[in-house]
Scaffold this motif. Structure first.
Motif, mmCIF file in Angstrom:
data_model
loop_
_atom_site.group_PDB
_atom_site.id
_atom_site.type_symbol
_atom_site.label_atom_id
_atom_site.label_comp_id
_atom_site.label_asym_id
_atom_site.label_seq_id
_atom_site.Cartn_x
_atom_site.Cartn_y
_atom_site.Cartn_z
ATOM 1 N N UNK A 72 0.822 -1.208 0.000
ATOM 2 C CA UNK A 72 0.000 0.000 0.000
ATOM 3 C C UNK A 72 0.852 1.253 0.000
ATOM 4 N N UNK A 73 1.924 1.233 0.780
ATOM 5 C CA UNK A 73 2.797 2.399 0.837
ATOM 6 C C UNK A 73 3.451 2.670 -0.522
ATOM 7 N N UNK A 74 3.896 1.600 -1.176
ATOM 8 C CA UNK A 74 4.525 1.742 -2.489
ATOM 9 C C UNK A 74 3.500 2.273 -3.495
ATOM 10 N N UNK A 75 2.301 1.724 -3.468
ATOM 11 C CA UNK A 75 1.245 2.165 -4.381
ATOM 12 C C UNK A 75 0.893 3.624 -4.136
ATOM 13 N N UNK A 76 0.766 3.984 -2.890
ATOM 14 C CA UNK A 76 0.431 5.360 -2.511
ATOM 15 C C UNK A 76 1.463 6.345 -3.044
ATOM 16 N N UNK A 100 -4.849 14.548 -1.801
ATOM 17 C CA UNK A 100 -4.318 13.562 -0.872
ATOM 18 C C UNK A 100 -4.586 12.157 -1.370
ATOM 19 N N UNK A 101 -3.650 11.258 -1.138
ATOM 20 C CA UNK A 101 -3.770 9.864 -1.563
ATOM 21 C C UNK A 101 -3.553 8.947 -0.365
ATOM 22 N N UNK A 102 -4.531 8.107 -0.094
ATOM 23 C CA UNK A 102 -4.409 7.093 0.959
ATOM 24 C C UNK A 102 -4.724 5.733 0.350
ATOM 25 N N UNK A 103 -3.957 4.719 0.702
ATOM 26 C CA UNK A 103 -4.170 3.369 0.167
ATOM 27 C C UNK A 103 -4.207 2.374 1.322
ATOM 28 N N UNK A 104 -5.279 1.594 1.390
ATOM 29 C CA UNK A 104 -5.417 0.537 2.395
ATOM 30 C C UNK A 104 -5.915 -0.717 1.710
ATOM 31 N N UNK A 105 -5.115 -1.763 1.730
ATOM 32 C CA UNK A 105 -5.440 -3.050 1.110
ATOM 33 C C UNK A 105 -5.842 -2.891 -0.358
ATOM 34 N N UNK A 106 -5.111 -2.043 -1.061
ATOM 35 C CA UNK A 106 -5.344 -1.844 -2.491
ATOM 36 C C UNK A 106 -6.486 -0.893 -2.813
#
Length: 204
Positions: A52-56, A75-81
């Motif tokens: 998630x961190x890499x994707x974010x 803002x961008x937040x990613x949790x479990x894709x």
């Protein structure tokens, strides 16, 4: 080998400026994923937290490389894709472009677009209030022994709190919402994007 590679990538991600890690002047992240330690403690697990961190970071970089001025307040937040996009852009087409960039990342399974179109009359003051709200919420849920605060993130935009992450149960989520309601200048709370721990739709 795969795990070692993930660790190296995570270290690189955490070394990026905050603006590339989903914490912009308007969207203020609270809770999940601030450090390697917090990722390890989250419900989603270390490996998923790394992804998630890499994707974010990749989505944020794509947005800023494309047009820094247009996406500086996104803002961008990613949790479990799952990707939560918040903030403000000047043009409707930029809102569409943000979604397109998010879907370009292979780990993405859902994109939630809460980006607003238009300028604020007093953007600097709004950002200051949003940052204050975020800090207050972070403090309240961290001090609440009945809330596993590390599983929650939030983006605050113009007084609206978008909650995101994984709740242990409905009761816990209600406690987070209740804390948010006690904060001055909060106009609206959106808890809809928080998943329950036992939700079968969670990434496995």
């Amino acid at each position: 080998m795969r795990h070692s590679s993930s660790c190296l990538v995570l270290a690189a991600v955490l070394a990026l400026p905050l603006s590339l890690a989903g914490c912009t002047p308007v969207g203020v992240a609270v809770g999940a994923g601030a450090t390697v330690g917090s990722v390890a403690l989250e419900e989603r697990g270390f490996e998923q937290g790394v992804k998630d961190r890499v994707t974010e970071a990749a989505i944020s970089k794509s947005l800023f490389d494309y047009n820094l001025d247009a996406f500086a307040d996104v803002g961008v937040e990613v949790v479990e894709g799952r990707v939560l996009l918040t903030g403000r852009v000047d043009k409707p087409e930029h809102r569409v472009e943000a979604v397109r960039f998010a879907w370009q990342e292979e780990e993405v399974v859902e994109v939630i677009n809460e980006i607003r179109v238009g300028t604020s009359d007093d953007a600097l003051a709004d950002r200051g209030k949003d940052a204050w709200i975020a800090t207050q919420l972070r403090t309240k849920i961290t001090l609440d022994s009945q809330v596993k605060a590390v599983n929650y993130s939030a983006e605050v935009v113009d007084g609206t709190i978008y909650l995101f992450g994984i709740a242990q149960n409905e009761s816990e989520l209600k406690r987070v919402v209740a804390h948010a309601r006690t904060i001055e200048n909060v106009r609206r709370i959106v808890p809809d994007y928080v998943r329950m721990k036992d939700d079968p739709s969670r990434a496995g």
